[in-house]
Motif scaffolding. Structure first.
Motif, PDB file in Angstrom:
ATOM      1  N   VAL A 185      22.181  32.053  40.766  1.00 41.92           N
ATOM      2  CA  VAL A 185      23.210  32.542  39.839  1.00 41.92           C
ATOM      3  C   VAL A 185      22.761  33.866  39.219  1.00 41.92           C
ATOM      4  O   VAL A 185      23.543  34.829  39.128  1.00 41.92           O
ATOM      5  CB  VAL A 185      23.494  31.495  38.747  1.00 41.92           C
ATOM      6  N   ILE A 186      21.502  33.944  38.782  1.00 44.71           N
ATOM      7  CA  ILE A 186      20.989  35.184  38.188  1.00 44.71           C
ATOM      8  C   ILE A 186      21.026  36.319  39.192  1.00 44.71           C
ATOM      9  O   ILE A 186      21.512  37.426  38.899  1.00 44.71           O
ATOM     10  CB  ILE A 186      19.555  34.961  37.671  1.00 44.71           C
ATOM     11  N   ILE A 187      20.522  36.065  40.385  1.00 45.39           N
ATOM     12  CA  ILE A 187      20.394  37.135  41.385  1.00 45.39           C
ATOM     13  C   ILE A 187      21.766  37.646  41.814  1.00 45.39           C
ATOM     14  O   ILE A 187      22.008  38.867  41.873  1.00 45.39           O
ATOM     15  CB  ILE A 187      19.586  36.624  42.585  1.00 45.39           C
ATOM     16  N   ASN A 188      22.691  36.744  42.113  1.00 42.42           N
ATOM     17  CA  ASN A 188      24.015  37.186  42.563  1.00 42.42           C
ATOM     18  C   ASN A 188      24.796  37.858  41.450  1.00 42.42           C
ATOM     19  O   ASN A 188      25.536  38.823  41.710  1.00 42.42           O
ATOM     20  CB  ASN A 188      24.792  35.983  43.108  1.00 42.42           C
ATOM     21  N   THR A 189      24.654  37.375  40.227  1.00 46.09           N
ATOM     22  CA  THR A 189      25.332  38.035  39.113  1.00 46.09           C
ATOM     23  C   THR A 189      24.791  39.439  38.908  1.00 46.09           C
ATOM     24  O   THR A 189      25.566  40.391  38.678  1.00 46.09           O
ATOM     25  CB  THR A 189      25.157  37.216  37.824  1.00 46.09           C
ATOM     26  N   ALA A 190      23.475  39.600  38.979  1.00 40.86           N
ATOM     27  CA  ALA A 190      22.880  40.926  38.812  1.00 40.86           C
ATOM     28  C   ALA A 190      23.357  41.883  39.896  1.00 40.86           C
ATOM     29  O   ALA A 190      23.663  43.054  39.619  1.00 40.86           O
ATOM     30  CB  ALA A 190      21.355  40.815  38.832  1.00 40.86           C
ATOM     31  N   VAL A 191      23.442  41.402  41.128  1.00 40.80           N
ATOM     32  CA  VAL A 191      23.936  42.252  42.220  1.00 40.80           C
ATOM     33  C   VAL A 191      25.386  42.642  41.973  1.00 40.80           C
ATOM     34  O   VAL A 191      25.797  43.794  42.200  1.00 40.80           O
ATOM     35  CB  VAL A 191      23.782  41.527  43.570  1.00 40.80           C
ATOM     36  N   GLY A 192      26.201  41.686  41.520  1.00 40.84           N
ATOM     37  CA  GLY A 192      27.594  42.006  41.236  1.00 40.84           C
ATOM     38  C   GLY A 192      27.752  43.009  40.116  1.00 40.84           C
ATOM     39  O   GLY A 192      28.615  43.902  40.184  1.00 40.84           O
ATOM     40  N   ILE A 193      26.921  42.914  39.082  1.00 39.72           N
ATOM     41  CA  ILE A 193      26.990  43.869  37.975  1.00 39.72           C
ATOM     42  C   ILE A 193      26.595  45.266  38.451  1.00 39.72           C
ATOM     43  O   ILE A 193      27.220  46.271  38.071  1.00 39.72           O
ATOM     44  CB  ILE A 193      26.086  43.412  36.820  1.00 39.72           C
ATOM     45  N   ARG A 194      25.576  45.348  39.284  1.00 39.87           N
ATOM     46  CA  ARG A 194      25.152  46.663  39.781  1.00 39.87           C
ATOM     47  C   ARG A 194      26.189  47.303  40.680  1.00 39.87           C
ATOM     48  O   ARG A 194      26.208  48.530  40.835  1.00 39.87           O
ATOM     49  CB  ARG A 194      23.832  46.523  40.554  1.00 39.87           C
ATOM     50  N   ASN A 195      27.059  46.500  41.291  1.00 42.93           N
ATOM     51  CA  ASN A 195      28.076  47.033  42.202  1.00 42.93           C
ATOM     52  C   ASN A 195      29.415  47.289  41.523  1.00 42.93           C
ATOM     53  O   ASN A 195      30.420  47.497  42.217  1.00 42.93           O
ATOM     54  CB  ASN A 195      28.270  46.066  43.369  1.00 42.93           C
ATOM     55  N   ILE A 196      29.459  47.263  40.191  1.00 42.09           N
ATOM     56  CA  ILE A 196      30.694  47.620  39.499  1.00 42.09           C
ATOM     57  C   ILE A 196      30.995  49.096  39.748  1.00 42.09           C
ATOM     58  O   ILE A 196      30.130  49.950  39.556  1.00 42.09           O
ATOM     59  CB  ILE A 196      30.565  47.355  37.985  1.00 42.09           C
ATOM     60  N   PRO A 197      32.182  49.441  40.197  1.00 43.75           N
ATOM     61  CA  PRO A 197      32.499  50.853  40.450  1.00 43.75           C
ATOM     62  C   PRO A 197      32.334  51.702  39.191  1.00 43.75           C
ATOM     63  O   PRO A 197      32.621  51.261  38.070  1.00 43.75           O
ATOM     64  CB  PRO A 197      33.967  50.809  40.905  1.00 43.75           C
ATOM     65  N   GLN A 198      31.894  52.913  39.402  1.00 43.22           N
ATOM     66  CA  GLN A 198      31.691  53.820  38.279  1.00 43.22           C
ATOM     67  C   GLN A 198      32.997  54.154  37.575  1.00 43.22           C
ATOM     68  O   GLN A 198      33.008  54.429  36.367  1.00 43.22           O
ATOM     69  CB  GLN A 198      31.018  55.109  38.782  1.00 43.22           C
ATOM     70  N   ASP A 199      34.102  54.118  38.305  1.00 37.58           N
ATOM     71  CA  ASP A 199      35.401  54.372  37.685  1.00 37.58           C
ATOM     72  C   ASP A 199      35.704  53.359  36.583  1.00 37.58           C
ATOM     73  O   ASP A 199      36.284  53.707  35.550  1.00 37.58           O
ATOM     74  CB  ASP A 199      36.511  54.336  38.744  1.00 37.58           C
ATOM     75  N   TYR A 200      35.310  52.080  36.818  1.00 35.45           N
ATOM     76  CA  TYR A 200      35.534  51.063  35.796  1.00 35.45           C
ATOM     77  C   TYR A 200      34.722  51.366  34.543  1.00 35.45           C
ATOM     78  O   TYR A 200      35.198  51.191  33.408  1.00 35.45           O
ATOM     79  CB  TYR A 200      35.151  49.684  36.328  1.00 35.45           C
ATOM     80  N   ARG A 201      33.509  51.833  34.737  1.00 32.36           N
ATOM     81  CA  ARG A 201      32.665  52.177  33.584  1.00 32.36           C
ATOM     82  C   ARG A 201      33.235  53.377  32.835  1.00 32.36           C
ATOM     83  O   ARG A 201      33.192  53.428  31.607  1.00 32.36           O
ATOM     84  CB  ARG A 201      31.241  52.462  34.046  1.00 32.36           C
ATOM     85  N   ASN A 202      33.786  54.332  33.582  1.00 28.21           N
ATOM     86  CA  ASN A 202      34.393  55.499  32.937  1.00 28.21           C
ATOM     87  C   ASN A 202      35.614  55.106  32.115  1.00 28.21           C
ATOM     88  O   ASN A 202      35.824  55.613  31.002  1.00 28.21           O
ATOM     89  CB  ASN A 202      34.783  56.540  33.988  1.00 28.21           C
ATOM     90  N   VAL A 203      36.407  54.171  32.649  1.00 30.15           N
ATOM     91  CA  VAL A 203      37.576  53.708  31.912  1.00 30.15           C
ATOM     92  C   VAL A 203      37.151  53.003  30.630  1.00 30.15           C
ATOM     93  O   VAL A 203      37.770  53.179  29.560  1.00 30.15           O
ATOM     94  CB  VAL A 203      38.428  52.771  32.787  1.00 30.15           C
ATOM     95  N   ALA A 204      36.076  52.216  30.710  1.00 31.36           N
ATOM     96  CA  ALA A 204      35.577  51.528  29.521  1.00 31.36           C
ATOM     97  C   ALA A 204      35.122  52.522  28.455  1.00 31.36           C
ATOM     98  O   ALA A 204      35.336  52.303  27.253  1.00 31.36           O
ATOM     99  CB  ALA A 204      34.416  50.600  29.898  1.00 31.36           C
ATOM    100  N   GLN A 205      34.511  53.620  28.885  1.00 28.87           N
ATOM    101  CA  GLN A 205      34.100  54.643  27.923  1.00 28.87           C
ATOM    102  C   GLN A 205      35.299  55.334  27.308  1.00 28.87           C
ATOM    103  O   GLN A 205      35.307  55.642  26.103  1.00 28.87           O
ATOM    104  CB  GLN A 205      33.199  55.657  28.616  1.00 28.87           C
ATOM    105  N   VAL A 206      36.321  55.593  28.119  1.00 26.17           N
ATOM    106  CA  VAL A 206      37.519  56.243  27.587  1.00 26.17           C
ATOM    107  C   VAL A 206      38.209  55.339  26.557  1.00 26.17           C
ATOM    108  O   VAL A 206      38.664  55.803  25.500  1.00 26.17           O
ATOM    109  CB  VAL A 206      38.483  56.611  28.732  1.00 26.17           C
ATOM    110  N   LEU A 207      38.279  54.048  26.876  1.00 22.46           N
ATOM    111  CA  LEU A 207      38.921  53.101  25.958  1.00 22.46           C
ATOM    112  C   LEU A 207      38.016  52.700  24.797  1.00 22.46           C
ATOM    113  O   LEU A 207      38.465  51.984  23.895  1.00 22.46           O
ATOM    114  CB  LEU A 207      39.347  51.842  26.728  1.00 22.46           C
TER     115      LEU A 207
END
Length: 302
Positions: A185-207
């Motif tokens: 669970v830890i390993i797969n969750t960490a991999v999924g978090i690292r693969n979040i698109p940068q666009d999603y992070r940019n939207v979070a910063q804008v909001l």
């Protein structure tokens, strides 16, 4: 030539307009609905395609087993002998004749209760730690090597330590399940978090989302396919761990039943219990996979 088509409930009308001529409406008969017999035949065909191959495979394996184990030199009982010796365990899984003389259904439920507690703890803590490791570079550098070392420790190696710490078989078995299921669970969750698109992070910063909003609105939905892949692996490992742990801790679980049957030389009971374990493990995997399919809308990672 220009054409226009308008749909109606009882029929289809095709309007044809020719240059210099009056438009003509041609009414077509409605399309015939698929008859009930055809739908039933299609449904039965789908069932046959999915069920016949495994049923034929199981039948051939039982036939081969019956032939191979029928000789006097065979140390394993054939299926016919298993049916005659352990019929009550097969047809009456929920009988109750005392505190220890109970059906395999009750023993499975006891084991499932322990798995539910340990796996739930592993799921919650594993997702939180995986999100921390996947989101923070410093957390990954500090915790990832420790996780990689601890996850290679066999589940039963934790049992003596847990018995010494908790001094009771029930929490010790739950801890073994927890420590076994948490790593995927830890390993797969960490991999999924690292693969979040940068666009999603940019939207979070804008909001201007805070950390809690970012976790629930961005991180968890984006990493959900990876999280449920880790949960599927974890639930399978949990079921393996509880059977092995119960062999040593005792009680009324399915693992202790197998160990007790071995000490009493009841091989037929052991084989029936193994079939129960396999079926329940398959159901647990399918259940987590179905929940993941619903939550991730069919995008669960394989």
């Amino acid at each position: 030539m220009g054409q226009a088509v308008s749909k109606r409930t009882a029929a289809e009308a095709v309007i044809v307009a020719l240059p210099g001529a009056k438009a003509a409406v041609v009414t077509l008969p409605p399309l015939a609905a698929k008859p009930l017999s055809a739908r039933a035949a299609s449904w039965l065909r789908a069932i046959a395609v999915n069920l016949l191959p495994p049923l034929l495979t199981v039948g051939l394996l039982l036939l081969f087993w019956q032939i191979a184990a029928s000789s006097p030199q065979s140390s394993l009982p054939p299926p016919s002998k298993i049916w005659s010796e352990a019929r009550d365990l097969i047809v009456e899984p929920f009988f109750w004749n005392g505190s220890q003389d109970i059906g395999l259904g009750w023993r499975i439920l006891v084991s499932l209760q322990r798995v539910a507690i340990g796996f739930s703890l592993a799921a919650v803590i594993g997702v939180l730690l995986g999100a921390l490791v996947g989101q923070s570079v410093w957390a990954m550098r500090g915790l990832d090597p420790v996780f990689q070392v601890l996850r290679t420790v066999p589940p039963l190696a934790w049992l003596p330590l847990s018995l010494a710490a908790f001094r009771d078989s029930q929490p010790s078995a739950i801890f073994v399940i927890f420590i076994t299921a948490i790593w995927p669970v830890i390993i797969n969750t960490a991999v999924g978090i690292r693969n979040i698109p940068q666009d999603y992070r940019n939207v979070a910063q804008v909001l201007r989302l805070n950390q809690l909003e970012f976790f629930f609105k961005i991180m968890v939905p984006s990493a959900a396919p990876y999280i449920f892949t880790g949960l599927r692996i974890g639930v399978g490992l949990s079921w393996l761990a509880i059977v092995a742990a119960e062999m040593l801790t005792g009680g009324v679980g399915i693992g202790f039943f197998i160990w007790d049957a071995w000490n009493s030389s009841r091989l037929s009971d052991i084989i029936v219990a193994l079939v129960y374990i396999g079926v329940v493990g398959f159901i647990l995997d399918r259940l987590v996979a179905f929940i993941g399919h619903v939550v991730t809308r069919g995008t669960q990672a394989n």
